[in-house]
Motif scaffolding. Structure first.
Motif, short mmCIF file in Angstrom:
data_model
loop_
_atom_site.label_atom_id
_atom_site.label_comp_id
_atom_site.label_asym_id
_atom_site.label_seq_id
_atom_site.Cartn_x
_atom_site.Cartn_y
_atom_site.Cartn_z
N ARG A 2 7.33 4.55 -3.30
CA ARG A 2 6.06 3.93 -2.46
C ARG A 2 6.84 2.40 -1.89
O ARG A 2 7.31 1.60 -2.55
CB ARG A 2 5.11 3.32 -3.33
N THR A 4 5.74 -0.99 0.19
CA THR A 4 4.71 -1.75 0.53
C THR A 4 5.41 -2.85 1.35
O THR A 4 6.61 -3.52 1.17
CB THR A 4 4.18 -2.40 -0.58
N HIS A 6 5.06 -6.29 3.31
CA HIS A 6 4.51 -7.64 3.07
C HIS A 6 4.93 -8.40 4.42
O HIS A 6 5.53 -7.82 5.37
CB HIS A 6 4.89 -8.53 1.74
N ASP A 208 0.22 -2.99 3.27
CA ASP A 208 0.06 -1.47 3.31
C ASP A 208 1.14 -0.75 2.79
O ASP A 208 2.19 -1.65 2.77
CB ASP A 208 0.01 -1.21 4.86
N SER A 209 1.01 0.36 2.16
CA SER A 209 1.88 1.10 1.50
C SER A 209 2.14 2.40 2.19
O SER A 209 1.33 2.89 2.67
CB SER A 209 1.65 1.17 0.08
#
Length: 212
Positions: A2, A4, A6, A208-209
């Motif tokens: 995963r 993500t 930033h 969001d990932s």
């Protein structure tokens, strides 16, 4: 895995039950859970990619986390576990495998010295070039984090880089210097470039990932 996104250049990678942080810089306000990190990767010395204050935030939660970075950044970090990396290095960071490419930041202007920069390939899946368009030679890139804006970046060069890498999927990063309208325009062009070889583009906002 995963991934993500930033703010700006900071990425959080979660896999193998562990976490890797890349480029926690001055424009980044949220990094998520910071306990039990496997490692931090810092691609180069500019403040939008790391600051002592950001590292202190991380060390407060994970005091023994190792750092992989360039010689210039390592010289500025004291009393912590820092490994200097160079293009061609391959090593393990906890359960993550890291391979480094490139060597130099893209030129901002002839009056500004060019600093060392290393791109990083994580687990042979995610390639993030830092502030460069260094090709990961000999690698078929599954997922590409594409620099999207900045004082050194020409959108056409970012498009050509994407066309050359031919990733299966991609998303934009390094984008806090852009206006809302400018970011949307750049992402649209990078989406086009990604799709020319059958790739899928993801327009990720901070927080969001992407699962790969």
């Amino acid at each position: 895995m995963r991934i993500t996104k930033h703010e700006h250049a900071a990425l959080r990678i979660e896999a193998h039950g562990s976490t890797l942080i890349i480029d926690p810089g001055s424009f980044t306000t949220v990094l998520g859970e910071l306990h039990a990190l496997a490692a931090i990767v810092i691609t180069h010395e500019h403040a939008d990619h790391w600051t002592p204050e950001q590292l202190e935030r991380i060390f407060a939660a994970a005091p023994d986390v190792p750092i992989f970075t360039t010689a210039a950044v390592a010289a500025a970090i004291h009393e912590h576990d820092v490994t200097v990396v160079s293009p061609g290095d391959e090593l393990a960071a906890g359960p993550f495998s890291l391979r480094f490419f490139g060597g130099a930041h893209e030129q901002i202007h002839s009056s500004i010295p060019v600093v060392e920069n290393v791109g990083v390939l994580v687990d042979d899946l995610l390639y993030y070039p830092g502030d460069s368009f260094a090709m990961p030679e000999g690698v078929e890139v599954d997922t590409l984090a594409i620099p999207t804006g900045g004082p050194w970046l020409h959108l056409g060069a970012a498009m050509d880089f994407t066309l050359a890498v031919q990733p299966r999927r991609a998303f934009g990063t390094h984008d806090m210097t852009l206006s809302v309208a400018g970011r949307a325009m750049h992402l649209a062009r990078l989406k086009w470039a990604t799709e020319q070889h059958g790739g899928e583009f993801h327009a990720l906002d901070p927080g969001d990932s992407l699962d790969i």
